[in-house]
Scaffold this active site. Structure first.
Site, PDB file in Angstrom:
ATOM      1  CG  HIS A   1       7.406   8.130   4.909  1.00 12.97           C
ATOM      2  ND1 HIS A   1       7.204   7.687   3.630  1.00 12.97           N
ATOM      3  CD2 HIS A   1       6.276   7.826   5.588  1.00 12.97           C
ATOM      4  CE1 HIS A   1       5.989   7.160   3.524  1.00 12.97           C
ATOM      5  NE2 HIS A   1       5.396   7.232   4.706  1.00 12.97           N
TER       6      HIS A   1
ATOM      7  NE  ARG B   1      -1.238   2.606   2.682  1.00 16.35           N
ATOM      8  CZ  ARG B   1      -0.807   3.789   3.109  1.00 16.35           C
ATOM      9  NH1 ARG B   1      -0.893   4.857   2.332  1.00 16.35           N
ATOM     10  NH2 ARG B   1      -0.249   3.917   4.302  1.00 16.35           N
TER      11      ARG B   1
ATOM     12  CB  CYS C   1       6.617  11.799   0.761  1.00 16.62           C
ATOM     13  SG  CYS C   1       5.524  13.027   1.483  1.00 16.62           S
TER      14      CYS C   1
END
Ligand code: ZN
Length: 310
Positions: free
Chosen positions: A209, A14, A240
């Site tokens: 992240h 995902r 991102c």
């Protein structure tokens, strides 16, 4: 040396894929999930149930669910933003747990899901209620817990308040997400400790992240502060949208290497993860950000001959 266990939650199908331009076919997503399971993963975010026009990579969420292996020992998670997404995920009959999302600031909530931050908490609570009424579990993630791409700094009190509000709905866990990769370990230590205290006995999960290179340090700080589950993505895939060109989620193989070397048990096989990295790199037709995926483990495993120089 530590002697504890940390649960790893695999998010590559995902979060890892959703910002990739190259559309990955359903069969390859299922092969990725198979490889994660073979490596020892027992909790996987398999898809998000969002508008396919907004996130084309997730347009086959239902097809991915239909192809999931039947396993009693693995929790399949569907990420949903609202009641409609929850209904889609529940209708597949293959999702074990809904992942709800609340966003810490009004500006980000408006851009991400066209609502206020408070509105996102209400939506999150509605998703949790829908999951429970369908006999599923639900967990919630507070996005941009450590900083917002539009509003900048996010106050820790705001995140604590949101976590307490969400906890009333009865999730199995609440996660803090550094969605844009701006957290630092001191901030992580403080906020994880505050959230733990605020929602005890609910466990805290952490999602980082590696956008600015602080990902692994933040994982370590979160574990030291009592987080029990860490999100990670094989290969460190997962860009991102608010930081073009940036590295993605912390890499499953990098986190696994760090924790296992420190005596913290993950249940994952580093050799299998490195092999999965090599396979995924071929699928994506590019090298992936993970460091251990490039360098290999240490000491070198004796059964490491299957590694190739992909
Ligand atoms: Zn993320």
């Amino acid at each position: 040396m530590y002697t504890k266990t940390i649960e790893m939650l695999e998010v590559s199908p995902r979060d890892g894929l959703q910002n990739e331009k190259r559309l990955v076919i359903t069969e390859d997503k299922l092969a990725l999930i198979d490889r994660a399971i073979a490596a020892g993963v027992r909790r996987i975010e398999v898809a998000s149930f969002v508008n396919p026009n907004a996130v084309p990579q997730m347009a086959d969420a239902e097809a991915v669910c239909q192809g999931l292996p039947n396993r009693d020992d693995t929790t399949y998670i569907g990420l949903v933003m609202n009641a409609r997404g929850a209904e889609r995920a529940i209708a597949t009959g293959r999702i074990d747990q809904l992942g709800a999302v609340a966003v810490s600031t009004d500006a980000f909530a408006t851009r991400n899901q066209r609502q206020t931050s408070d509105g996102s908490v209400e939506a999150c609570k509605e998703v949790i209620a829908l999951a429970k009424s369908a006999g599923l579990t639900a967990q919630a993630t507070i996005a941009a817990s450590f900083g917002c791409p539009f509003e900048g700094e996010v106050g820790q009190d705001r995140v604590v308040e949101m976590a307490q509000w969400i906890a009333e709905a009865g999730p199995v866990e609440i996660a803090l997400a550094d969605t844009i990769g701006v957290a630092n370990p001191a901030h992580v230590s403080q906020l994880v400790a505050k959230i733990r205290e605020a929602i005890a006995p609910l466990p805290v999960r952490a999602h980082f992240h590696n956008t600015r290179g602080t990902g692994l340090a933040n994982v370590w700080a979160a574990i030291e502060a009592g987080a029990s589950t860490i999100d990670a993505s094989i290969g460190g895939l997962g860009g991102c949208p608010f930081a073009p060109g940036a590295a993605g989620n912390v890499a499953t193989e990098d986190v696994t290497y760090m924790l296992e070397r420190a005596g913290i048990h993950t249940g994952l096989s580093l050799a299998s993860l490195i092999e999965a990295n090599s396979w995924l790199s071929n699928v994506m037709q590019k090298p992936l950000p993970a460091m251990v995926g490039k360098a290999g483990g240490f000491p070198a495993p004796t059964d490491n001959t299957e590694r190739t120089a992909a």
